[in-house]
Design a protein around this motif. Structure first.
Motif, PDB file in Angstrom:
ATOM      1  N   GLN A 242      -8.032   9.083   1.240  1.00  0.00           N
ATOM      2  CA  GLN A 242      -6.788   8.413   1.632  1.00  0.00           C
ATOM      3  C   GLN A 242      -6.619   7.085   0.901  1.00  0.00           C
ATOM      4  O   GLN A 242      -5.512   6.695   0.536  1.00  0.00           O
ATOM      5  CB  GLN A 242      -6.773   8.214   3.157  1.00  0.00           C
ATOM      6  N   PHE A 243      -7.729   6.388   0.669  1.00  0.00           N
ATOM      7  CA  PHE A 243      -7.669   5.143  -0.091  1.00  0.00           C
ATOM      8  C   PHE A 243      -7.204   5.414  -1.519  1.00  0.00           C
ATOM      9  O   PHE A 243      -6.360   4.699  -2.063  1.00  0.00           O
ATOM     10  CB  PHE A 243      -9.046   4.477  -0.097  1.00  0.00           C
ATOM     11  N   ASP A 244      -7.753   6.467  -2.131  1.00  0.00           N
ATOM     12  CA  ASP A 244      -7.345   6.824  -3.493  1.00  0.00           C
ATOM     13  C   ASP A 244      -5.881   7.221  -3.564  1.00  0.00           C
ATOM     14  O   ASP A 244      -5.224   7.063  -4.603  1.00  0.00           O
ATOM     15  CB  ASP A 244      -8.218   7.962  -4.028  1.00  0.00           C
ATOM     16  N   GLN A 245      -5.356   7.750  -2.456  1.00  0.00           N
ATOM     17  CA  GLN A 245      -3.929   8.104  -2.387  1.00  0.00           C
ATOM     18  C   GLN A 245      -3.060   6.911  -1.995  1.00  0.00           C
ATOM     19  O   GLN A 245      -1.860   7.059  -1.850  1.00  0.00           O
ATOM     20  CB  GLN A 245      -3.724   9.230  -1.366  1.00  0.00           C
ATOM     21  N   LYS A 246      -3.707   5.740  -1.812  1.00  0.00           N
ATOM     22  CA  LYS A 246      -3.026   4.507  -1.391  1.00  0.00           C
ATOM     23  C   LYS A 246      -2.412   4.619  -0.005  1.00  0.00           C
ATOM     24  O   LYS A 246      -1.429   3.939   0.328  1.00  0.00           O
ATOM     25  CB  LYS A 246      -1.982   4.084  -2.424  1.00  0.00           C
TER      26      LYS A 246
ATOM     27  N   THR B 143     -10.024  -1.975   1.759  1.00  0.00           N
ATOM     28  CA  THR B 143      -8.699  -1.508   2.172  1.00  0.00           C
ATOM     29  C   THR B 143      -7.802  -2.686   2.545  1.00  0.00           C
ATOM     30  O   THR B 143      -6.634  -2.761   2.132  1.00  0.00           O
ATOM     31  CB  THR B 143      -8.832  -0.540   3.367  1.00  0.00           C
ATOM     32  N   LEU B 144      -8.345  -3.618   3.318  1.00  0.00           N
ATOM     33  CA  LEU B 144      -7.586  -4.815   3.687  1.00  0.00           C
ATOM     34  C   LEU B 144      -7.253  -5.648   2.453  1.00  0.00           C
ATOM     35  O   LEU B 144      -6.156  -6.225   2.348  1.00  0.00           O
ATOM     36  CB  LEU B 144      -8.398  -5.647   4.684  1.00  0.00           C
ATOM     37  N   HIS B 145      -8.192  -5.708   1.529  1.00  0.00           N
ATOM     38  CA  HIS B 145      -7.997  -6.448   0.278  1.00  0.00           C
ATOM     39  C   HIS B 145      -6.801  -5.885  -0.485  1.00  0.00           C
ATOM     40  O   HIS B 145      -5.924  -6.640  -0.944  1.00  0.00           O
ATOM     41  CB  HIS B 145      -9.270  -6.350  -0.551  1.00  0.00           C
ATOM     42  N   ASP B 146      -6.754  -4.565  -0.611  1.00  0.00           N
ATOM     43  CA  ASP B 146      -5.653  -3.941  -1.355  1.00  0.00           C
ATOM     44  C   ASP B 146      -4.317  -4.065  -0.615  1.00  0.00           C
ATOM     45  O   ASP B 146      -3.254  -3.965  -1.226  1.00  0.00           O
ATOM     46  CB  ASP B 146      -5.973  -2.476  -1.632  1.00  0.00           C
ATOM     47  N   ARG B 147      -4.395  -4.259   0.698  1.00  0.00           N
ATOM     48  CA  ARG B 147      -3.177  -4.499   1.479  1.00  0.00           C
ATOM     49  C   ARG B 147      -2.804  -5.979   1.473  1.00  0.00           C
ATOM     50  O   ARG B 147      -1.850  -6.394   2.123  1.00  0.00           O
ATOM     51  CB  ARG B 147      -3.387  -4.037   2.923  1.00  0.00           C
ATOM     52  N   GLU B 148      -3.591  -6.775   0.744  1.00  0.00           N
ATOM     53  CA  GLU B 148      -3.381  -8.210   0.603  1.00  0.00           C
ATOM     54  C   GLU B 148      -3.509  -8.957   1.931  1.00  0.00           C
ATOM     55  O   GLU B 148      -2.898 -10.011   2.140  1.00  0.00           O
ATOM     56  CB  GLU B 148      -2.026  -8.504  -0.054  1.00  0.00           C
ATOM     57  N   GLU B 149      -4.322  -8.401   2.827  1.00  0.00           N
ATOM     58  CA  GLU B 149      -4.668  -9.102   4.064  1.00  0.00           C
ATOM     59  C   GLU B 149      -5.999  -9.811   3.807  1.00  0.00           C
ATOM     60  O   GLU B 149      -7.068  -9.391   4.265  1.00  0.00           O
ATOM     61  CB  GLU B 149      -4.761  -8.104   5.220  1.00  0.00           C
ATOM     62  N   PHE B 150      -5.918 -10.892   3.031  1.00  0.00           N
ATOM     63  CA  PHE B 150      -7.108 -11.483   2.441  1.00  0.00           C
ATOM     64  C   PHE B 150      -8.058 -12.094   3.471  1.00  0.00           C
ATOM     65  O   PHE B 150      -9.277 -11.985   3.339  1.00  0.00           O
ATOM     66  CB  PHE B 150      -6.699 -12.540   1.405  1.00  0.00           C
ATOM     67  N   SER B 151      -7.531 -12.719   4.480  1.00  0.00           N
ATOM     68  CA  SER B 151      -8.394 -13.356   5.468  1.00  0.00           C
ATOM     69  C   SER B 151      -9.238 -12.318   6.205  1.00  0.00           C
ATOM     70  O   SER B 151     -10.448 -12.493   6.376  1.00  0.00           O
ATOM     71  CB  SER B 151      -7.543 -14.146   6.467  1.00  0.00           C
ATOM     72  N   ASP B 152      -8.603 -11.214   6.635  1.00  0.00           N
ATOM     73  CA  ASP B 152      -9.334 -10.148   7.325  1.00  0.00           C
ATOM     74  C   ASP B 152     -10.315  -9.461   6.372  1.00  0.00           C
ATOM     75  O   ASP B 152     -11.433  -9.100   6.766  1.00  0.00           O
ATOM     76  CB  ASP B 152      -8.365  -9.121   7.896  1.00  0.00           C
ATOM     77  N   ALA B 153      -9.899  -9.278   5.121  1.00  0.00           N
ATOM     78  CA  ALA B 153     -10.785  -8.657   4.132  1.00  0.00           C
ATOM     79  C   ALA B 153     -12.036  -9.498   3.925  1.00  0.00           C
ATOM     80  O   ALA B 153     -13.166  -8.974   3.876  1.00  0.00           O
ATOM     81  CB  ALA B 153     -10.051  -8.478   2.808  1.00  0.00           C
ATOM     82  N   LEU B 154     -11.846 -10.813   3.833  1.00  0.00           N
ATOM     83  CA  LEU B 154     -12.992 -11.714   3.643  1.00  0.00           C
ATOM     84  C   LEU B 154     -13.959 -11.610   4.808  1.00  0.00           C
ATOM     85  O   LEU B 154     -15.190 -11.567   4.615  1.00  0.00           O
ATOM     86  CB  LEU B 154     -12.500 -13.154   3.487  1.00  0.00           C
TER      87      LEU B 154
END
Length: 513
Positions: free
Chosen positions: A317-321, A356-367
């Motif tokens: 699913q990640f590869d399919q965005k 996944t959060l990083h690619d969604r540009e939810e940077f704080s949660d990704a960090l």
């Protein structure tokens, strides 16, 4: 009536006891079979695995042994042969041959007793994998320090040699040695093919002497080979899988209890891996869904196998965005690993969630997820190259997010850790200063100093890079461009990470992910 050699009877008694899950008693019989031949002195590590104090039944008369074997044969007809000890130990989709082997000749007794003993020791989960590999090598004549070839006796059951190579291949995969695993499984497949062809021409061929279910042998070896071929990007993978399917369509599920499970793995899981490797994501997702249903029915909803399939669904699913769906699959997988206390698997899933959060540009949660992932790894012994590479991968992404969020001091500190870890991996000193990946991270470090206004430190860092030598393919100085903001994702870094990956990891590009 022909009387079997004593060592063969001892082995057969042990095999029957193992079918009854009487492990300790079975182990004594395998020890006795080996001691009867007095052939275990050729391997030092084998001597450590077979203590002199555990062989109480070596001197029993063959007639008494045969009586006991016949009694066990009647008892095993009605007992439950199932043993799932290895189910959470093995890599999902790989099979270590688990059918205890009975034989009828002295030359086969050495191989069978060694392989059966290796199965028992592997189930105990307290022995070094290399010791078990050495035991299997000894069994088939691949002495650890001496001969590079198997025993050449034409009377030896070559089917047993093939099974031993398959088992060694599985153990090599567990050691993250893909090249050796591929070589062993190719050898196993070649021997299996030749043996079956000879067997079809001559019904009296030696492989018909054993009690080994041939369907289980073929499924085990061929499924393992396809799995490793997928992971090594073998050009002939599709041909191997077609051969596996032809076996799947012809097997009998009754000859051994593991066969039904292997058929499901081959039909859905292995097919899913193959489709995913060929970027047929929709087909792969459907295969994983079918495998998930079967796995939940077979092992329950909280088994590690379920977590493994959910993780793969998330990857597709990640590869399919499809990031939201991928997140849900990853979270479900992570909860199972967390409940099971699998820290390394938890860390891997937390990193996937962070990506996944990083690619969604939810940077704080990704960090936050990246930091939890690296914190878990710091509680584990990270001595293996694979784990160090994975740690570098996580730290690289932490640095990227910190830089995007404007936290330059933290990004600088994180990148220094990356440089230190990578330098240690390549030996430090001159080797590190000239290594492509280390030099690229040094360039990022220099750029961070520039952004922070620390020009003397930046100049010193760039000077260290300039003093380094060429890595053999290209010079990195040309990549010292301040305008390359996300420099650790450019094509050069991917190539640099691949060179770092030559140290022996499965995903050579991981540090650039």
């Amino acid at each position: 009536m022909n009387r079997l050699p004593k060592e063969a009877i001892q082995n057969n008694i042990g095999a029957l006891m193992l079918l009854k899950n009487e492990t300790s008693a079975a182990k004594e019989r395998f020890y006795a079979a080996i001691k009867t031949k007095k052939i275990c002195s050729t391997c030092c590590s084998l001597a450590d695995l077979i203590p002199d104090t555990i062989c109480p039944k070596v001197d029993v008369e063959p007639s008494g042994l045969m009586w006991f074997e016949n009694r066990l044969l009647k008892e095993t007809l009605h007992c439950n042969h199932r043993n799932d000890v290895l189910e959470t130990v093995l890599p999902f989709g790989m099979e270590y041959f688990q059918c205890p082997i009975r034989v009828s000749t002295s030359c086969d007794a050495r191989i069978a007793s060694g392989m059966n003993l290796a199965l028992v020791l592997f189930r105990e989960s307290k022995h070094n994998i290399e010791d078990i590999i050495n035991l299997l090598k000894w069994a088939i004549g691949l002495e650890v320090e001496n001969s590079p070839d198997e025993v050449e006796d034409e009377n030896v059951d070559q089917l047993l040699i093939a099974i031993a190579h398959s088992n060694i291949g599985v153990l090599r995969l567990m050691q993250q040695n893909l090249r050796a695993a591929s070589q062993n499984l190719s050898k196993a497949s070649s021997i299996l093919h030749d043996t079956i062809q000879k067997g079809l021409r001559d019904p009296q061929h030696p492989w018909s002497r054993t009690s080994t279910p041939i369907d289980y042998v073929k499924l085990t070896i061929m499924m393992n080979r396809v799995h490793v071929a997928i992971r090594t990007n073998d050009d002939h993978t599709r041909k191997y899988y077609d051969s596996l399917l032809s076996v799947v369509n012809a097997v009998s599920h009754k000859s051994f209890y593991r066969i039904k499970w292997l058929v499901s793995l081959s039909t859905f899981f292995i097919k899913g891996l193959l489709n995913q490797s060929e970027e047929h994501f929709s087909e792969a997702f459907e295969c994983y869904n079918q495998m998930l249903y079967i796995t939940r029915k077979e092992w329950g909803h909280n088994h590690k196998h379920v977590a493994n399939i959910l993780e793969l669904k998330g990857t597709v699913q990640f590869d399919q965005k499809k990031y939201q769906n991928a997140m849900l699959s990853y979270l479900a997988s992570w909860k199972i690993y967390q409940h099971a206390g699998c820290k390394l698997d938890e860390s891997r899933l937390l990193y996937a969630i962070g990506r996944t959060l990083h690619d969604r540009e939810e940077f704080s949660d990704a960090l936050g997820m990246y930091q939890k992932a690296i914190a878990l790894r710091e509680k584990i012994d990270c001595s293996s190259k694979r784990m160090k590479i994975d740690s570098i991968e996580i730290l690289c992404n932490i640095c990227r997010v910190q830089r995007i969020m404007g936290d330059l001091p933290s990004a600088l500190e994180t990148n220094v850790r990356v440089v230190q870890l990578a330098s240690e991996m390549v030996g430090g000193g001159v080797a590190a200063s000239s290594h492509a990946f280390v030099r690229n991270r040094m360039m990022i470090l220099g750029n961070l100093y520039v952004e922070m206004g620390q020009l003397p430190e930046a100049m010193e860092t760039f000077s260290q890079v300039a003093r380094g030598s060429s890595d053999g393919n290209s010079m990195i100085v040309s990549h010292a461009r301040p305008e390359v903001e996300d420099v650790d994702t450019n094509s050069f870094t991917v190539r640099a990470a691949e060179r770092l990956g030559k140290l022996g990891i499965i995903k050579p590009h991981a540090a650039a992910a």
